[in-house]
Write a protein that holds these residues in place. Structure first.
Motif, PDB file in Angstrom:
ATOM      1  N   LEU A   1      43.930  48.700  10.775  1.00  0.00           N
ATOM      2  CA  LEU A   1      44.422  47.438   9.766  1.00  0.00           C
ATOM      3  C   LEU A   1      44.324  47.415   9.031  1.00  0.00           C
ATOM      4  CD1 LEU A   1      43.139  44.383  10.659  1.00  0.00           C
ATOM      5  CD2 LEU A   1      41.180  45.435   9.707  1.00  0.00           C
ATOM      6  N   TRP A   2      43.578  48.806   7.825  1.00  0.00           N
ATOM      7  CA  TRP A   2      44.831  48.219   6.889  1.00  0.00           C
ATOM      8  C   TRP A   2      45.707  48.835   5.939  1.00  0.00           C
ATOM      9  CZ3 TRP A   2      42.349  46.380   1.682  1.00  0.00           C
ATOM     10  CH2 TRP A   2      43.038  46.509   1.249  1.00  0.00           C
ATOM     11  N   SER A   3      46.271  49.175   7.039  1.00  0.00           N
ATOM     12  CA  SER A   3      47.688  49.480   6.865  1.00  0.00           C
ATOM     13  C   SER A   3      48.791  48.416   6.872  1.00  0.00           C
ATOM     14  CB  SER A   3      48.313  50.215   8.410  1.00  0.00           C
ATOM     15  OG  SER A   3      49.934  50.430   8.493  1.00  0.00           O
ATOM     16  N   LEU A   4      49.774  48.702   5.596  1.00  0.00           N
ATOM     17  CA  LEU A   4      51.020  47.467   5.592  1.00  0.00           C
ATOM     18  C   LEU A   4      51.615  46.875   6.487  1.00  0.00           C
ATOM     19  CD1 LEU A   4      51.949  48.540   1.755  1.00  0.00           C
ATOM     20  CD2 LEU A   4      50.487  47.031   2.262  1.00  0.00           C
ATOM     21  N   ASP A   5      51.547  48.009   7.494  1.00  0.00           N
ATOM     22  CA  ASP A   5      52.656  47.413   8.495  1.00  0.00           C
ATOM     23  C   ASP A   5      51.665  46.982   9.746  1.00  0.00           C
ATOM     24  OD1 ASP A   5      51.561  49.614  10.078  1.00  0.00           O
ATOM     25  OD2 ASP A   5      52.950  50.884  10.602  1.00  0.00           O
ATOM     26  N   HIS A   6      50.670  46.485   9.974  1.00  0.00           N
ATOM     27  CA  HIS A   6      49.355  45.600  10.644  1.00  0.00           C
ATOM     28  C   HIS A   6      49.722  44.325  10.516  1.00  0.00           C
ATOM     29  CE1 HIS A   6      45.908  43.951  12.775  1.00  0.00           C
ATOM     30  NE2 HIS A   6      45.890  45.404  12.934  1.00  0.00           N
ATOM     31  N   PRO A   7      50.683  43.796  11.790  1.00  0.00           N
ATOM     32  CA  PRO A   7      50.585  42.274  11.265  1.00  0.00           C
ATOM     33  C   PRO A   7      49.744  41.512  10.864  1.00  0.00           C
ATOM     34  CG  PRO A   7      50.023  42.954  13.765  1.00  0.00           C
ATOM     35  CD  PRO A   7      49.558  44.312  12.584  1.00  0.00           C
ATOM     36  N   VAL A   8      48.080  41.762  11.002  1.00  0.00           N
ATOM     37  CA  VAL A   8      47.466  40.639   9.241  1.00  0.00           C
ATOM     38  C   VAL A   8      47.567  40.442   8.395  1.00  0.00           C
ATOM     39  CG1 VAL A   8      45.478  42.265   8.934  1.00  0.00           C
ATOM     40  CG2 VAL A   8      45.163  40.370   9.842  1.00  0.00           C
ATOM     41  N   TRP A   9      48.740  41.824   7.745  1.00  0.00           N
ATOM     42  CA  TRP A   9      49.278  40.928   6.420  1.00  0.00           C
ATOM     43  C   TRP A   9      50.776  40.966   6.458  1.00  0.00           C
ATOM     44  CZ3 TRP A   9      44.614  41.992   4.341  1.00  0.00           C
ATOM     45  CH2 TRP A   9      43.971  42.419   5.113  1.00  0.00           C
ATOM     46  N   LEU A  10      51.379  40.513   8.124  1.00  0.00           N
ATOM     47  CA  LEU A  10      52.419  39.928   7.775  1.00  0.00           C
ATOM     48  C   LEU A  10      53.410  38.946   7.277  1.00  0.00           C
ATOM     49  CD1 LEU A  10      55.482  40.648   9.563  1.00  0.00           C
ATOM     50  CD2 LEU A  10      54.326  38.441  11.023  1.00  0.00           C
ATOM     51  N   CYS A  11      52.143  37.201   7.138  1.00  0.00           N
ATOM     52  CA  CYS A  11      52.259  36.724   6.941  1.00  0.00           C
ATOM     53  C   CYS A  11      51.126  35.863   6.097  1.00  0.00           C
ATOM     54  CB  CYS A  11      52.347  35.208   7.500  1.00  0.00           C
ATOM     55  SG  CYS A  11      53.916  35.322   7.839  1.00  0.00           S
ATOM     56  N   GLY A  12      50.676  35.481   4.818  1.00  0.00           N
ATOM     57  CA  GLY A  12      49.579  34.793   3.777  1.00  0.00           C
ATOM     58  C   GLY A  12      48.391  33.898   4.842  1.00  0.00           C
ATOM     59  N   PHE A  13      48.781  33.273   6.216  1.00  0.00           N
ATOM     60  CA  PHE A  13      48.005  32.865   6.802  1.00  0.00           C
ATOM     61  C   PHE A  13      47.079  33.617   7.632  1.00  0.00           C
ATOM     62  CE2 PHE A  13      51.847  32.925  10.388  1.00  0.00           C
ATOM     63  CZ  PHE A  13      50.455  32.829  10.690  1.00  0.00           C
ATOM     64  N   ARG A  14      48.243  34.621   8.535  1.00  0.00           N
ATOM     65  CA  ARG A  14      47.087  35.934   9.026  1.00  0.00           C
ATOM     66  C   ARG A  14      46.164  35.752   8.456  1.00  0.00           C
ATOM     67  NH1 ARG A  14      49.936  38.035  13.086  1.00  0.00           N
ATOM     68  NH2 ARG A  14      51.732  37.625  13.658  1.00  0.00           N
ATOM     69  N   SER A  15      45.158  36.293   7.303  1.00  0.00           N
ATOM     70  CA  SER A  15      44.353  37.343   7.469  1.00  0.00           C
ATOM     71  C   SER A  15      43.555  35.671   6.542  1.00  0.00           C
ATOM     72  CB  SER A  15      44.748  38.354   5.724  1.00  0.00           C
ATOM     73  OG  SER A  15      45.340  37.711   5.299  1.00  0.00           O
ATOM     74  N   PHE A  16      43.776  35.234   5.788  1.00  0.00           N
ATOM     75  CA  PHE A  16      43.186  34.156   5.166  1.00  0.00           C
ATOM     76  C   PHE A  16      42.691  32.787   6.201  1.00  0.00           C
ATOM     77  CE2 PHE A  16      45.158  36.176   2.063  1.00  0.00           C
ATOM     78  CZ  PHE A  16      43.290  35.962   0.520  1.00  0.00           C
TER      79      PHE A  16
END
Length: 416
Positions: free
Chosen positions: A7-22
């Motif tokens: 999950l912490w990896s930069l290639d995880h989809p959650v970091w793909l766009c700002g809206f995902r994590s927030f």
């Protein structure tokens, strides 16, 4: 552990766009925070000890936690789209998300740990907002027409309010006034943001109506004079309430804000196309906001100062419903999905409207107030629990269409 590392990896989809994590933070925190508050109200379950007590914890987390997560997710997605600039990179998104999480943990621990935790929470919140300004201000300023600078002013205002809140908290003064001012700025930001979203949503609904044989002469336009009048009135009320809370002048300005918002709704009266789910939900945000300022105005002019009912129409109603609608629209379209036309969407929206109304009633229900507040909490929790169930998995999953950016799919014929 491997899952957390992945999950912490930069290639995880959650970091793909700002809206995902927030947006994920927003839809997860919304039911959990209100569940904790409802348990405190109904059964006395203790909340984290923080400066200002339980009320300040509740308002702080809904505004600087839930609200700020939604603002960050929207800004990181909308500003690149509006300015036709590249998406914010995953490393920056991850750092901003870490700031948000640090702010939560540190503030919750501030009662037990003390001043050090409060300072860490302040720095984390300010780092999040400063990061947003650093990343987005050049894009907004370089845009040829500079049409979207209002987002920058809102971020700067939120930064000043966060700094003021923590300055008072660290000095031992009551920081509640900064939370009330933050609510006013968020109402202004909602008006600004919905004016952009509504142009697309309402006109798409009008196009669908015409394709089905309906007749309608005009397109919908979010006219700047009406919008600006509403913004000015909200700003004036917020300023007066900040420097002189409870005065009658604030009541008149709140009524002016209510009237300006109802006047703004005249642009929306386009006939049958308004009564489709997406335009109608956006319309109801303004109705709740206008009603909230109206109740505040009458309370202040009446002299009893009981503005809680109106404020909760703004928080539970206008803020809650607007975040829900934006997450549903932007969260799916920028994830590569068409809008969701299933029944859980209007059901959740109805629960949020019901929660706002019940929480407003609780302010004048006397001994029955706790029961009304508990019912409102249940409705809010159910609405965002549905949102979590249907949307949260999409934020941690690869794009449906195999894309790697934040672009949305082509609009569908029905405006979704």
């Amino acid at each position: 552990m491997l899952t957390l590392r992945r999950l912490w990896s930069l290639d995880h989809p959650v970091w793909l766009c700002g809206f995902r994590s927030f947006f994920l933070f927003a839809v997860l925190s919304a039911p959990l925070l209100v569940l904790a508050w409802g348990a405190f109200i109904a059964w006395g379950v203790p909340l984290p000890a923080t400066p200002g007590g339980a009320f300040v914890w509740h308002a702080h987390e809904l505004l600087f936690g839930f609200g700020l997560a939604a603002v960050a997710g929207f800004a990181l997605t909308a500003v690149p789209e509006f300015t036709r600039s590249p998406a914010v990179g995953p490393r920056a998104v991850r750092l901003l998300a870490l700031s948000w999480l640090t702010g939560r943990v540190a503030f919750w621990a501030s009662g037990a740990v003390g001043t050090a935790a409060l300072i860490v929470s302040a720095l984390a919140h300010l780092a999040l907002l400063a990061g947003l300004i650093f990343l987005l201000a050049p894009r907004l300023w370089r845009h040829p027409e500079r049409r979207h600078l209002s987002f920058l002013w809102a971020l700067i205002a939120l930064t000043l309010l966060v700094a003021g809140f923590y300055a008072d908290a660290l000095s031992g003064a009551s920081p509640a006034r900064w939370l009330h001012a933050t609510l006013g700025v968020l109402m202004i930001l909602i008006v600004v943001a919905l004016s952009r979203i509504s142009m697309r949503i309402v006109n798409a609904s009008i196009d669908t109506w015409r394709e089905k044989g309906g007749t309608l002469r005009d397109e919908y336009r979010a006219r700047p004079p009406r919008r600006n009048l509403a913004i000015v009135c909200i700003g004036l009320y917020t300023a007066v309430e900040f420097v002189a809370p409870g005065v009658r002048l604030g009541g008149w300005l709140a009524l002016a804000a209510s009237a300006a918002l109802f006047n703004l709704l005249n642009d929306w009266h386009v006939g049958r196309p308004l009564f489709r789910r997406w335009p109608l939900m956006l319309y109801l945000v303004y109705v709740l906001m206008a009603s909230g300022f109206g109740l505040i105005g009458f309370a202040l002019i009446g002299g009893d100062g009981a503005v809680s009912s109106g404020r909760h129409l703004l928080t539970v109603g206008a803020l809650g419903l607007s975040v829900f609608v934006v997450v549903c629209i932007a969260g799916r379209t920028h994830g590569g999905y068409p809008l969701d036309e299933r029944r859980w969407i209007p059901a959740s929206a109805a629960l949020l409207v019901a929660a706002a109304v019940m929480r407003a009633v609780a302010g004048g229900a006397g001994s029955h107030g706790v029961a009304w507040m508990s019912a409102a909490s249940v409705a809010w929790v159910l609405a965002f629990a549905l949102c979590c169930a249907y949307l949260a998995p999409l934020f941690v999953r690869a794009r449906a269409n195999g894309g790697v950016g934040c672009e949305g799919p082509p609009p569908t014929p029905d405006g979704s």
